[in-house]
Design a protein around this motif. Structure first.
Motif, short mmCIF file in Angstrom:
data_model
loop_
_atom_site.label_atom_id
_atom_site.label_comp_id
_atom_site.label_asym_id
_atom_site.label_seq_id
_atom_site.Cartn_x
_atom_site.Cartn_y
_atom_site.Cartn_z
N GLU A 447 0.87 -1.18 -0.08
CA GLU A 447 -0.04 -0.08 -0.01
C GLU A 447 0.88 1.36 0.16
O GLU A 447 1.82 1.30 0.64
N ARG A 448 0.39 2.21 -0.64
CA ARG A 448 1.09 3.57 -0.45
C ARG A 448 0.11 4.53 0.10
O ARG A 448 -0.97 5.08 -0.59
N ARG A 449 0.16 5.03 1.24
CA ARG A 449 -0.57 5.68 1.91
C ARG A 449 -0.76 7.19 1.73
O ARG A 449 0.48 7.87 1.30
#
Length: 605
Positions: A447-449
Protein backbone atom coordinates in the motif's frame (compact mmCIF):
# COMPACT_ATOMS: atom_id res chain seq x y z
CA UNK A 1 -56.92 0.25 -33.43
CA UNK A 2 -57.97 0.59 -29.80
CA UNK A 3 -56.64 -1.89 -27.29
CA UNK A 4 -59.16 -2.40 -24.51
CA UNK A 5 -57.81 -1.94 -21.01
CA UNK A 6 -57.00 -5.15 -19.20
CA UNK A 7 -57.58 -5.89 -15.60
CA UNK A 8 -54.74 -7.50 -13.73
CA UNK A 9 -55.28 -9.59 -10.65
CA UNK A 10 -52.59 -10.93 -8.41
CA UNK A 11 -52.17 -14.66 -8.74
CA UNK A 12 -48.99 -14.87 -6.69
CA UNK A 13 -49.28 -17.19 -3.71
CA UNK A 14 -48.36 -15.98 -0.21
CA UNK A 15 -44.61 -16.11 0.50
CA UNK A 16 -45.01 -18.99 2.93
CA UNK A 17 -47.25 -21.04 0.64
CA UNK A 18 -45.95 -24.54 0.03
CA UNK A 19 -43.70 -24.54 3.06
CA UNK A 20 -44.61 -26.49 6.17
CA UNK A 21 -44.81 -24.43 9.37
CA UNK A 22 -41.58 -24.47 11.38
CA UNK A 23 -41.36 -23.96 15.13
CA UNK A 24 -38.47 -22.94 17.31
CA UNK A 25 -38.24 -26.52 18.52
CA UNK A 26 -37.87 -27.71 14.93
CA UNK A 27 -34.95 -25.33 14.50
CA UNK A 28 -33.39 -26.48 17.79
CA UNK A 29 -33.60 -30.14 16.73
CA UNK A 30 -31.97 -29.42 13.36
CA UNK A 31 -29.24 -27.25 14.88
CA UNK A 32 -28.54 -29.83 17.57
CA UNK A 33 -28.07 -32.56 14.96
CA UNK A 34 -25.62 -30.40 12.98
CA UNK A 35 -23.64 -29.50 16.11
CA UNK A 36 -23.31 -33.11 17.18
CA UNK A 37 -22.13 -34.15 13.74
CA UNK A 38 -19.51 -31.40 14.10
CA UNK A 39 -18.31 -32.89 17.37
CA UNK A 40 -19.99 -30.38 19.68
CA UNK A 41 -21.57 -32.11 22.65
CA UNK A 42 -24.46 -29.99 23.96
CA UNK A 43 -28.12 -30.23 24.80
CA UNK A 44 -28.72 -26.50 24.24
CA UNK A 45 -27.94 -25.42 20.66
CA UNK A 46 -28.92 -21.80 21.30
CA UNK A 47 -26.37 -21.40 24.09
CA UNK A 48 -23.75 -23.32 22.11
CA UNK A 49 -24.14 -20.87 19.21
CA UNK A 50 -24.58 -17.76 21.38
CA UNK A 51 -21.98 -15.03 21.84
CA UNK A 52 -21.44 -12.56 24.66
CA UNK A 53 -20.69 -8.87 24.25
CA UNK A 54 -18.22 -6.87 26.35
CA UNK A 55 -21.22 -5.81 28.44
CA UNK A 56 -22.15 -9.38 29.29
CA UNK A 57 -25.17 -9.29 26.99
CA UNK A 58 -25.89 -12.66 25.39
CA UNK A 59 -26.59 -12.58 21.66
CA UNK A 60 -28.53 -15.66 20.58
CA UNK A 61 -28.50 -17.22 17.10
CA UNK A 62 -32.30 -17.07 16.83
CA UNK A 63 -35.05 -14.75 18.05
CA UNK A 64 -38.82 -14.96 17.82
CA UNK A 65 -41.83 -13.12 19.20
CA UNK A 66 -41.25 -14.62 22.65
CA UNK A 67 -38.02 -12.58 22.91
CA UNK A 68 -39.71 -9.21 22.31
CA UNK A 69 -39.48 -7.00 25.42
CA UNK A 70 -43.00 -5.60 25.07
CA UNK A 71 -44.69 -2.53 23.62
CA UNK A 72 -42.13 0.05 22.40
CA UNK A 73 -44.45 2.93 21.60
CA UNK A 74 -44.39 5.01 18.41
CA UNK A 75 -41.75 7.32 16.92
CA UNK A 76 -41.73 10.77 18.48
CA UNK A 77 -43.46 9.78 21.72
CA UNK A 78 -42.44 8.37 25.10
CA UNK A 79 -40.47 6.18 25.71
CA UNK A 80 -38.78 7.40 22.47
CA UNK A 81 -37.21 3.99 21.85
CA UNK A 82 -38.49 4.20 18.29
CA UNK A 83 -37.10 7.68 17.69
CA UNK A 84 -37.16 11.15 19.15
CA UNK A 85 -39.19 12.60 16.29
CA UNK A 86 -42.23 11.36 14.37
CA UNK A 87 -40.65 11.82 10.93
CA UNK A 88 -37.47 10.12 9.63
CA UNK A 89 -34.31 11.84 8.43
CA UNK A 90 -31.25 13.33 10.06
CA UNK A 91 -28.99 16.38 9.99
CA UNK A 92 -25.72 15.92 8.01
CA UNK A 93 -23.07 17.49 10.24
CA UNK A 94 -19.46 17.96 9.15
CA UNK A 95 -16.56 18.57 11.54
CA UNK A 96 -13.92 21.24 10.92
CA UNK A 97 -10.69 21.69 12.91
CA UNK A 98 -9.03 24.54 10.99
CA UNK A 99 -10.10 28.11 10.24
CA UNK A 100 -10.88 27.34 6.60
CA UNK A 101 -14.03 29.26 5.70
CA UNK A 102 -13.87 28.05 2.08
CA UNK A 103 -14.07 24.42 3.22
CA UNK A 104 -17.05 25.22 5.45
CA UNK A 105 -18.92 26.90 2.60
CA UNK A 106 -18.06 24.07 0.20
CA UNK A 107 -19.56 21.55 2.59
CA UNK A 108 -22.72 23.58 3.13
CA UNK A 109 -23.16 24.07 -0.61
CA UNK A 110 -22.86 20.33 -1.24
CA UNK A 111 -25.18 18.55 1.13
CA UNK A 112 -23.99 19.37 4.66
CA UNK A 113 -26.73 20.88 6.82
CA UNK A 114 -24.84 21.86 10.00
CA UNK A 115 -21.26 22.61 11.02
CA UNK A 116 -19.28 21.26 13.97
CA UNK A 117 -16.26 23.43 14.85
CA UNK A 118 -13.57 21.97 17.12
CA UNK A 119 -11.54 24.78 18.66
CA UNK A 120 -7.92 24.16 19.68
CA UNK A 121 -4.85 26.36 20.26
CA UNK A 122 -3.29 25.09 17.03
CA UNK A 123 -6.48 25.26 14.98
CA UNK A 124 -9.59 27.39 15.30
CA UNK A 125 -9.54 30.01 18.04
CA UNK A 126 -12.63 31.82 19.41
CA UNK A 127 -11.58 34.99 17.64
CA UNK A 128 -11.59 33.14 14.32
CA UNK A 129 -15.32 32.38 14.40
CA UNK A 130 -16.49 35.51 12.50
CA UNK A 131 -14.05 34.70 9.70
CA UNK A 132 -14.74 30.94 9.67
CA UNK A 133 -18.49 31.54 9.48
CA UNK A 134 -18.31 34.43 7.02
CA UNK A 135 -20.86 33.82 4.28
CA UNK A 136 -22.74 31.13 6.23
CA UNK A 137 -26.49 31.64 6.52
CA UNK A 138 -26.64 31.18 10.28
CA UNK A 139 -30.43 31.11 10.33
CA UNK A 140 -30.32 28.03 8.08
CA UNK A 141 -27.17 26.15 9.10
CA UNK A 142 -26.80 25.28 12.81
CA UNK A 143 -23.33 25.72 14.31
CA UNK A 144 -22.05 23.37 17.01
CA UNK A 145 -19.00 24.38 19.04
CA UNK A 146 -16.48 22.16 20.81
CA UNK A 147 -14.16 24.58 22.57
CA UNK A 148 -13.14 22.83 25.80
CA UNK A 149 -11.68 25.28 28.29
CA UNK A 150 -12.45 28.16 25.89
CA UNK A 151 -16.20 27.51 25.85
CA UNK A 152 -17.21 30.84 27.38
CA UNK A 153 -15.02 32.88 25.03
CA UNK A 154 -16.23 30.91 22.00
CA UNK A 155 -19.85 31.29 23.09
CA UNK A 156 -19.44 35.06 23.39
CA UNK A 157 -17.97 35.17 19.88
CA UNK A 158 -20.96 33.23 18.54
CA UNK A 159 -23.44 35.40 20.48
CA UNK A 160 -21.88 38.46 18.84
CA UNK A 161 -22.65 37.26 15.31
CA UNK A 162 -25.69 38.77 13.69
CA UNK A 163 -28.62 36.60 12.64
CA UNK A 164 -30.63 33.89 14.30
CA UNK A 165 -27.81 31.54 15.24
CA UNK A 166 -28.89 28.00 16.11
CA UNK A 167 -26.93 24.96 17.23
CA UNK A 168 -25.04 24.20 20.44
CA UNK A 169 -22.39 26.06 22.43
CA UNK A 170 -20.78 22.77 23.47
CA UNK A 171 -20.31 23.34 27.20
CA UNK A 172 -19.28 19.98 28.69
CA UNK A 173 -17.22 20.40 31.86
CA UNK A 174 -17.43 16.73 32.90
CA UNK A 175 -16.46 15.54 29.43
CA UNK A 176 -13.55 17.99 29.51
CA UNK A 177 -12.49 16.61 32.89
CA UNK A 178 -12.47 13.08 31.44
CA UNK A 179 -10.42 14.22 28.44
CA UNK A 180 -7.87 16.31 30.35
CA UNK A 181 -7.71 14.46 33.68
CA UNK A 182 -8.54 17.61 35.67
CA UNK A 183 -11.62 16.57 37.64
CA UNK A 184 -10.82 18.66 40.71
CA UNK A 185 -13.81 20.06 42.58
CA UNK A 186 -12.89 23.66 41.82
CA UNK A 187 -12.38 23.10 38.08
CA UNK A 188 -15.57 21.09 37.65
CA UNK A 189 -17.58 23.56 39.75
CA UNK A 190 -16.39 26.48 37.64
CA UNK A 191 -17.22 24.61 34.44
CA UNK A 192 -20.70 23.78 35.71
CA UNK A 193 -21.26 27.43 36.67
CA UNK A 194 -20.32 28.59 33.17
CA UNK A 195 -22.58 25.95 31.61
CA UNK A 196 -25.52 27.09 33.75
CA UNK A 197 -24.98 30.75 32.86
CA UNK A 198 -24.81 29.98 29.15
CA UNK A 199 -27.92 27.81 29.38
CA UNK A 200 -29.84 30.61 31.08
CA UNK A 201 -28.83 33.03 28.32
CA UNK A 202 -29.90 30.59 25.63
CA UNK A 203 -33.29 30.08 27.26
CA UNK A 204 -33.93 33.81 27.65
CA UNK A 205 -32.30 35.30 24.57
CA UNK A 206 -31.34 32.59 22.06
CA UNK A 207 -34.12 30.00 21.77
CA UNK A 208 -32.42 28.36 18.79
CA UNK A 209 -29.30 27.56 20.78
CA UNK A 210 -28.57 24.82 23.27
CA UNK A 211 -25.73 25.34 25.71
CA UNK A 212 -24.58 21.85 26.67
CA UNK A 213 -23.24 18.79 24.86
CA UNK A 214 -22.97 15.51 26.75
CA UNK A 215 -20.06 14.14 24.74
CA UNK A 216 -19.27 10.56 25.75
CA UNK A 217 -17.01 9.69 22.83
CA UNK A 218 -14.04 10.05 25.21
CA UNK A 219 -15.22 6.96 27.10
CA UNK A 220 -15.64 5.07 23.84
CA UNK A 221 -12.15 6.12 22.70
CA UNK A 222 -10.72 4.88 26.00
CA UNK A 223 -11.88 1.38 25.05
CA UNK A 224 -15.25 1.43 26.79
CA UNK A 225 -18.21 -0.73 25.85
CA UNK A 226 -21.61 0.40 24.63
CA UNK A 227 -23.24 0.06 28.06
CA UNK A 228 -20.38 1.94 29.70
CA UNK A 229 -20.71 4.76 27.18
CA UNK A 230 -24.48 4.89 27.80
CA UNK A 231 -24.11 4.90 31.58
CA UNK A 232 -21.55 7.72 31.47
CA UNK A 233 -23.93 9.68 29.24
CA UNK A 234 -26.79 9.17 31.65
CA UNK A 235 -24.74 10.08 34.73
CA UNK A 236 -23.35 13.18 33.02
CA UNK A 237 -26.77 14.26 31.80
CA UNK A 238 -28.26 13.86 35.27
CA UNK A 239 -25.43 15.93 36.76
CA UNK A 240 -26.14 18.73 34.28
CA UNK A 241 -29.88 18.59 34.99
CA UNK A 242 -29.15 19.06 38.70
CA UNK A 243 -26.89 22.01 37.96
CA UNK A 244 -29.37 23.74 35.65
CA UNK A 245 -32.40 23.29 37.88
CA UNK A 246 -30.44 24.44 40.94
CA UNK A 247 -29.49 27.54 38.92
CA UNK A 248 -33.18 28.35 38.44
CA UNK A 249 -34.11 26.76 35.11
CA UNK A 250 -37.32 24.77 34.92
CA UNK A 251 -37.05 21.03 34.39
CA UNK A 252 -38.34 21.35 30.82
CA UNK A 253 -35.90 24.15 30.02
CA UNK A 254 -33.03 22.13 31.50
CA UNK A 255 -33.86 19.10 29.35
CA UNK A 256 -34.09 21.34 26.30
CA UNK A 257 -30.51 22.59 26.77
CA UNK A 258 -28.85 19.17 26.40
CA UNK A 259 -27.64 17.33 23.32
CA UNK A 260 -25.87 13.94 23.54
CA UNK A 261 -22.93 12.83 21.38
CA UNK A 262 -22.28 9.09 20.87
CA UNK A 263 -19.87 7.00 18.82
CA UNK A 264 -21.29 4.93 15.97
CA UNK A 265 -19.32 1.84 14.96
CA UNK A 266 -19.35 -0.62 12.07
CA UNK A 267 -21.20 -3.06 14.33
CA UNK A 268 -24.49 -1.81 12.98
CA UNK A 269 -26.86 -3.71 15.25
CA UNK A 270 -24.95 -2.68 18.39
CA UNK A 271 -25.04 0.97 17.27
CA UNK A 272 -28.76 0.84 16.47
CA UNK A 273 -29.49 -0.71 19.87
CA UNK A 274 -27.24 1.79 21.68
CA UNK A 275 -29.04 4.84 20.32
CA UNK A 276 -32.46 3.31 20.98
CA UNK A 277 -31.44 2.31 24.52
CA UNK A 278 -30.10 5.82 25.20
CA UNK A 279 -33.47 7.37 24.44
CA UNK A 280 -35.26 4.72 26.47
CA UNK A 281 -33.15 5.40 29.57
CA UNK A 282 -33.28 9.18 29.19
CA UNK A 283 -37.06 8.96 29.02
CA UNK A 284 -36.97 7.07 32.31
CA UNK A 285 -35.05 9.99 33.83
CA UNK A 286 -37.53 12.44 32.32
CA UNK A 287 -40.51 10.63 33.80
CA UNK A 288 -38.82 10.50 37.20
CA UNK A 289 -38.26 14.29 37.14
CA UNK A 290 -41.64 15.23 35.71
CA UNK A 291 -40.30 16.65 32.45
CA UNK A 292 -42.77 17.41 29.69
CA UNK A 293 -42.56 17.67 25.94
CA UNK A 294 -38.87 18.60 25.74
CA UNK A 295 -37.74 15.35 27.34
CA UNK A 296 -36.87 13.37 24.17
CA UNK A 297 -33.12 12.98 23.94
CA UNK A 298 -31.45 14.84 21.06
CA UNK A 299 -28.60 12.74 19.68
CA UNK A 300 -25.51 13.47 17.61
CA UNK A 301 -23.76 10.31 16.38
CA UNK A 302 -20.12 10.42 15.22
CA UNK A 303 -18.45 7.57 13.40
CA UNK A 304 -16.03 5.97 15.84
CA UNK A 305 -12.44 7.29 15.82
CA UNK A 306 -11.38 4.12 17.67
CA UNK A 307 -12.38 1.86 14.78
CA UNK A 308 -10.46 3.90 12.18
CA UNK A 309 -7.15 2.61 10.82
CA UNK A 310 -4.03 4.36 9.60
CA UNK A 311 -3.16 1.29 7.52
CA UNK A 312 -5.21 0.64 4.38
CA UNK A 313 -7.20 3.78 5.26
CA UNK A 314 -9.55 3.41 2.30
CA UNK A 315 -11.29 0.57 4.14
CA UNK A 316 -12.43 3.28 6.57
CA UNK A 317 -14.92 4.37 3.90
CA UNK A 318 -16.70 1.03 4.35
CA UNK A 319 -16.57 1.25 8.14
CA UNK A 320 -18.00 4.74 8.23
CA UNK A 321 -20.72 3.84 5.74
CA UNK A 322 -21.91 1.02 8.01
CA UNK A 323 -21.67 3.26 11.07
CA UNK A 324 -23.55 6.09 9.36
CA UNK A 325 -26.30 3.73 8.23
CA UNK A 326 -26.62 2.37 11.77
CA UNK A 327 -26.74 5.86 13.27
CA UNK A 328 -29.46 6.96 10.85
CA UNK A 329 -31.49 3.79 11.30
CA UNK A 330 -30.98 4.02 15.06
CA UNK A 331 -32.65 7.43 15.12
CA UNK A 332 -29.77 9.90 15.56
CA UNK A 333 -30.84 13.51 15.00
CA UNK A 334 -27.46 14.47 13.52
CA UNK A 335 -24.66 12.33 12.10
CA UNK A 336 -21.01 13.14 11.45
CA UNK A 337 -18.96 10.86 9.19
CA UNK A 338 -15.25 11.23 9.88
CA UNK A 339 -13.16 11.35 6.68
CA UNK A 340 -11.34 8.12 5.83
CA UNK A 341 -7.91 9.74 6.32
CA UNK A 342 -8.66 11.01 9.85
CA UNK A 343 -5.85 8.95 11.37
CA UNK A 344 -3.30 10.42 8.96
CA UNK A 345 -3.91 14.10 9.75
CA UNK A 346 -6.11 16.81 8.32
CA UNK A 347 -8.51 15.56 5.63
CA UNK A 348 -8.23 16.88 2.10
CA UNK A 349 -11.05 18.05 -0.19
CA UNK A 350 -11.60 14.56 -1.59
CA UNK A 351 -11.96 12.82 1.78
CA UNK A 352 -14.34 15.53 3.06
CA UNK A 353 -16.39 15.12 -0.12
CA UNK A 354 -16.60 11.35 0.35
CA UNK A 355 -17.63 11.84 4.00
CA UNK A 356 -20.55 14.12 3.20
CA UNK A 357 -21.58 12.16 0.10
CA UNK A 358 -21.75 8.97 2.16
CA UNK A 359 -24.63 10.52 4.04
CA UNK A 360 -26.27 12.00 0.95
CA UNK A 361 -26.19 8.62 -0.77
CA UNK A 362 -27.72 6.85 2.21
CA UNK A 363 -30.47 9.44 2.48
CA UNK A 364 -31.27 10.14 -1.16
CA UNK A 365 -30.29 7.01 -3.08
CA UNK A 366 -30.61 4.23 -0.50
CA UNK A 367 -33.70 5.92 1.03
CA UNK A 368 -32.50 5.13 4.55
CA UNK A 369 -34.13 8.36 5.75
CA UNK A 370 -37.59 7.58 4.39
CA UNK A 371 -38.66 5.19 7.14
CA UNK A 372 -39.01 5.97 10.82
CA UNK A 373 -37.35 3.34 13.02
CA UNK A 374 -36.85 0.61 10.41
CA UNK A 375 -35.36 -1.61 13.16
CA UNK A 376 -38.60 -1.45 15.12
CA UNK A 377 -40.35 -4.78 15.36
CA UNK A 378 -37.15 -6.77 14.87
CA UNK A 379 -37.14 -9.23 17.76
CA UNK A 380 -33.35 -9.17 17.78
CA UNK A 381 -33.03 -5.36 17.75
CA UNK A 382 -35.75 -4.94 20.38
CA UNK A 383 -34.22 -7.55 22.69
CA UNK A 384 -30.71 -6.17 22.25
CA UNK A 385 -31.98 -2.66 23.02
CA UNK A 386 -33.64 -3.82 26.24
CA UNK A 387 -30.66 -5.92 27.37
CA UNK A 388 -28.20 -3.13 26.65
CA UNK A 389 -30.35 -0.61 28.54
CA UNK A 390 -30.50 -2.96 31.53
CA UNK A 391 -26.70 -3.37 31.61
CA UNK A 392 -26.14 0.38 31.22
CA UNK A 393 -28.63 1.25 33.95
CA UNK A 394 -26.80 -1.01 36.43
CA UNK A 395 -23.48 0.76 35.71
CA UNK A 396 -25.22 4.17 35.91
CA UNK A 397 -26.47 3.29 39.39
CA UNK A 398 -22.95 2.33 40.42
CA UNK A 399 -21.66 5.71 39.23
CA UNK A 400 -24.40 7.49 41.17
CA UNK A 401 -23.53 5.55 44.33
CA UNK A 402 -19.91 6.69 43.88
CA UNK A 403 -20.98 10.33 44.11
CA UNK A 404 -22.06 10.96 40.54
CA UNK A 405 -19.97 11.43 37.44
CA UNK A 406 -17.55 13.95 38.94
CA UNK A 407 -16.86 11.70 41.93
CA UNK A 408 -16.46 8.62 39.72
CA UNK A 409 -13.92 10.46 37.57
CA UNK A 410 -11.96 11.70 40.58
CA UNK A 411 -11.86 8.30 42.28
CA UNK A 412 -10.69 6.48 39.16
CA UNK A 413 -13.79 4.28 39.12
CA UNK A 414 -14.58 5.13 35.50
CA UNK A 415 -10.98 4.91 34.26
CA UNK A 416 -10.45 1.52 35.92
CA UNK A 417 -13.67 0.09 34.50
CA UNK A 418 -12.83 1.29 30.98
CA UNK A 419 -9.29 -0.06 31.25
CA UNK A 420 -10.55 -3.53 32.13
CA UNK A 421 -12.93 -3.49 29.19
CA UNK A 422 -10.16 -2.33 26.85
CA UNK A 423 -7.90 -5.18 27.98
CA UNK A 424 -10.63 -7.72 27.18
CA UNK A 425 -11.22 -6.12 23.80
CA UNK A 426 -7.48 -5.93 23.21
CA UNK A 427 -7.12 -9.68 23.80
CA UNK A 428 -9.92 -10.39 21.33
CA UNK A 429 -8.18 -8.21 18.74
CA UNK A 430 -4.81 -9.88 19.42
CA UNK A 431 -6.37 -13.30 18.90
CA UNK A 432 -8.21 -11.97 15.83
CA UNK A 433 -11.57 -12.88 17.30
CA UNK A 434 -12.36 -9.25 16.47
CA UNK A 435 -10.67 -8.98 13.06
CA UNK A 436 -9.68 -5.64 11.52
CA UNK A 437 -9.79 -5.76 7.73
CA UNK A 438 -6.66 -4.38 6.11
CA UNK A 439 -4.72 -4.60 9.36
CA UNK A 440 -5.02 -7.87 11.27
CA UNK A 441 -6.70 -9.55 8.28
CA UNK A 442 -5.86 -9.18 4.58
CA UNK A 443 -3.10 -6.57 4.98
CA UNK A 444 -1.61 -4.92 1.90
CA UNK A 445 2.16 -4.65 2.28
CA UNK A 446 2.42 -2.76 -1.00
CA UNK A 447 0.00 0.00 0.00
CA UNK A 448 0.99 3.60 -0.63
CA UNK A 449 -0.76 5.68 1.99
CA UNK A 450 -1.68 9.30 1.32
CA UNK A 451 0.27 11.96 3.19
CA UNK A 452 -1.67 14.55 5.16
CA UNK A 453 -0.60 17.59 7.22
CA UNK A 454 -0.81 17.01 10.97
CA UNK A 455 -4.09 17.84 12.67
CA UNK A 456 -4.32 20.12 15.72
CA UNK A 457 -4.21 18.12 18.94
CA UNK A 458 -7.62 17.97 20.57
CA UNK A 459 -6.63 17.14 24.11
CA UNK A 460 -3.86 15.89 26.36
CA UNK A 461 -3.92 13.88 29.58
CA UNK A 462 -6.96 12.24 31.09
CA UNK A 463 -8.45 9.09 29.64
CA UNK A 464 -6.32 7.39 26.98
CA UNK A 465 -7.25 7.63 23.32
CA UNK A 466 -6.94 4.19 21.78
CA UNK A 467 -7.54 2.78 18.34
CA UNK A 468 -8.40 -0.87 17.92
CA UNK A 469 -5.71 -1.32 15.26
CA UNK A 470 -2.89 0.33 17.20
CA UNK A 471 -1.01 -2.79 18.33
CA UNK A 472 -0.89 -4.39 14.89
CA UNK A 473 -0.06 -1.06 13.26
CA UNK A 474 2.85 -0.56 15.66
CA UNK A 475 4.37 -3.83 14.41
CA UNK A 476 3.79 -2.79 10.80
CA UNK A 477 5.63 0.46 11.55
CA UNK A 478 8.47 -1.53 13.14
CA UNK A 479 8.76 -3.76 10.08
CA UNK A 480 8.75 -0.78 7.73
CA UNK A 481 11.53 0.87 9.74
CA UNK A 482 13.98 -1.98 9.08
CA UNK A 483 16.65 -1.56 6.36
CA UNK A 484 15.06 -4.49 4.52
CA UNK A 485 11.56 -5.84 5.01
CA UNK A 486 11.76 -8.81 7.38
CA UNK A 487 10.44 -12.08 6.02
CA UNK A 488 9.00 -15.37 7.22
CA UNK A 489 9.67 -18.22 4.80
CA UNK A 490 6.71 -20.50 4.18
CA UNK A 491 7.96 -24.08 3.90
CA UNK A 492 5.06 -25.50 1.89
CA UNK A 493 5.27 -29.27 2.18
CA UNK A 494 3.54 -31.57 -0.31
CA UNK A 495 1.24 -30.72 -3.22
CA UNK A 496 -0.77 -27.45 -3.32
CA UNK A 497 -3.94 -29.20 -2.21
CA UNK A 498 -2.19 -30.22 1.01
CA UNK A 499 -0.61 -26.91 1.96
CA UNK A 500 -2.52 -24.02 0.30
CA UNK A 501 -5.09 -23.45 3.07
CA UNK A 502 -2.52 -23.28 5.84
CA UNK A 503 -0.02 -21.32 3.74
CA UNK A 504 -2.71 -18.72 3.03
CA UNK A 505 -3.54 -18.54 6.72
CA UNK A 506 0.14 -18.17 7.67
CA UNK A 507 0.81 -15.52 5.03
CA UNK A 508 -2.17 -13.50 6.24
CA UNK A 509 -1.01 -13.68 9.87
CA UNK A 510 2.65 -12.77 9.28
CA UNK A 511 1.85 -10.02 6.79
CA UNK A 512 -0.29 -8.42 9.52
CA UNK A 513 3.01 -7.78 11.29
CA UNK A 514 4.68 -6.41 8.18
CA UNK A 515 6.57 -9.60 7.22
CA UNK A 516 7.03 -10.66 3.62
CA UNK A 517 6.13 -14.32 3.08
CA UNK A 518 8.15 -16.00 0.31
CA UNK A 519 7.25 -19.68 -0.17
CA UNK A 520 9.18 -22.78 -1.19
CA UNK A 521 6.53 -24.17 -3.53
CA UNK A 522 5.31 -27.77 -3.57
CA UNK A 523 7.68 -30.55 -2.53
CA UNK A 524 8.80 -32.71 0.37
CA UNK A 525 12.60 -32.78 -0.01
CA UNK A 526 14.09 -31.16 3.14
CA UNK A 527 17.25 -30.15 1.30
CA UNK A 528 15.34 -28.42 -1.50
CA UNK A 529 13.12 -26.58 0.97
CA UNK A 530 16.18 -25.50 3.01
CA UNK A 531 17.87 -24.25 -0.18
CA UNK A 532 14.82 -22.13 -0.98
CA UNK A 533 14.93 -20.76 2.56
CA UNK A 534 18.57 -19.77 2.17
CA UNK A 535 17.88 -18.01 -1.14
CA UNK A 536 14.96 -16.04 0.37
CA UNK A 537 17.15 -14.24 2.89
CA UNK A 538 14.62 -14.98 5.63
CA UNK A 539 15.73 -16.04 9.10
CA UNK A 540 12.39 -17.39 10.34
CA UNK A 541 10.30 -20.12 8.72
CA UNK A 542 6.81 -21.56 9.05
CA UNK A 543 5.89 -25.10 8.04
CA UNK A 544 2.63 -25.43 6.08
CA UNK A 545 1.08 -28.81 5.26
CA UNK A 546 -1.65 -31.23 6.27
CA UNK A 547 -1.54 -33.08 9.60
CA UNK A 548 -0.80 -36.31 7.75
CA UNK A 549 2.25 -34.85 6.00
CA UNK A 550 3.46 -33.24 9.21
CA UNK A 551 3.73 -36.68 10.80
CA UNK A 552 6.21 -37.75 8.17
CA UNK A 553 7.99 -34.57 7.12
CA UNK A 554 7.79 -31.91 9.85
CA UNK A 555 10.82 -33.04 11.86
CA UNK A 556 13.26 -33.54 8.94
CA UNK A 557 12.20 -30.29 7.25
CA UNK A 558 12.58 -28.39 10.54
CA UNK A 559 16.04 -29.88 11.03
CA UNK A 560 17.09 -28.89 7.51
CA UNK A 561 15.81 -25.35 8.04
CA UNK A 562 17.64 -25.08 11.35
CA UNK A 563 20.85 -26.24 9.69
CA UNK A 564 20.31 -23.59 6.99
CA UNK A 565 20.24 -20.86 9.66
CA UNK A 566 16.61 -20.57 10.73
CA UNK A 567 16.47 -18.71 14.04
CA UNK A 568 12.81 -19.50 14.59
CA UNK A 569 10.48 -22.14 13.19
CA UNK A 570 6.67 -22.01 13.37
CA UNK A 571 4.14 -24.59 12.25
CA UNK A 572 0.67 -23.79 10.89
CA UNK A 573 -1.63 -26.09 12.83
CA UNK A 574 -1.72 -27.71 16.23
CA UNK A 575 0.38 -30.42 17.79
CA UNK A 576 3.96 -30.89 18.94
CA UNK A 577 6.71 -31.70 16.46
CA UNK A 578 10.44 -32.01 16.93
CA UNK A 579 12.37 -28.89 15.98
CA UNK A 580 9.34 -26.57 15.95
CA UNK A 581 9.37 -23.54 18.28
CA UNK A 582 5.63 -22.82 18.23
CA UNK A 583 2.38 -23.19 16.36
CA UNK A 584 -0.09 -20.81 14.72
CA UNK A 585 -3.77 -21.62 14.32
CA UNK A 586 -7.20 -20.00 14.24
CA UNK A 587 -7.70 -18.20 17.56
CA UNK A 588 -4.03 -18.16 18.55
CA UNK A 589 -2.44 -15.01 19.98
CA UNK A 590 -1.44 -13.49 16.65
CA UNK A 591 0.19 -10.46 18.26
CA UNK A 592 2.19 -12.72 20.54
CA UNK A 593 3.36 -14.74 17.52
CA UNK A 594 4.41 -11.60 15.65
CA UNK A 595 6.26 -10.16 18.63
CA UNK A 596 8.06 -13.46 19.18
CA UNK A 597 9.03 -13.46 15.50
CA UNK A 598 10.62 -10.03 15.90
CA UNK A 599 12.44 -11.41 18.94
CA UNK A 600 13.77 -14.30 16.80
CA UNK A 601 15.17 -11.66 14.47
CA UNK A 602 16.59 -9.73 17.44
CA UNK A 603 14.67 -6.61 16.41
CA UNK A 604 14.13 -4.29 19.36
CA UNK A 605 10.49 -3.43 19.99
Amino acid sequence: MTVPPQEYTSVEPPLAAGFPPVTREDWRATALAVLRRSGVETDDPEQALASTTHDGVTVLPLYDAADAPGEQGVPGASPYTRGGRPLPGWDIRQRHRTADSAAVLTDLENGVTSVWLTLTPGGIRPGDLPRVLDGVYLDLAPVVLDAGADTREAAEALFALSGGVSGNLGADPLGLAARTGDASESTVAEGLRVAAELAARCVSDRPGLRAITVDVTAYHEAGGSDAEELACALATGVAYLRTLTEAGLSVDDAFGQLEFRYAATADQFATIAKLRAARLMWDRVARATGAGGAAGQRQHAVTSPAMMTARDPWVNMLRTTLACFAAGVGGADAVTVLPFDTCLGLPDDFSRRIARNTQSLLQQEAHAARVADPAGGSWYAERLTADLARAAWAWFQEIERAGGMAGALRSGLVADRLARTWERRRRDIAHRRDPITGVSEFPDLAERRPVRPPAPEVRAGGLPRIRYAQDFEALRDLADAQPERPAVFLATIGPPAAHTARATFAANLFQAGGFATPASGPGTDPAAIAAGFARSGARVACLCASDKLYGEHAAPVAAALRAAGAQGIWLAGKGEYEGVDGTIYTGCDALGVLRATFDHLEVSR
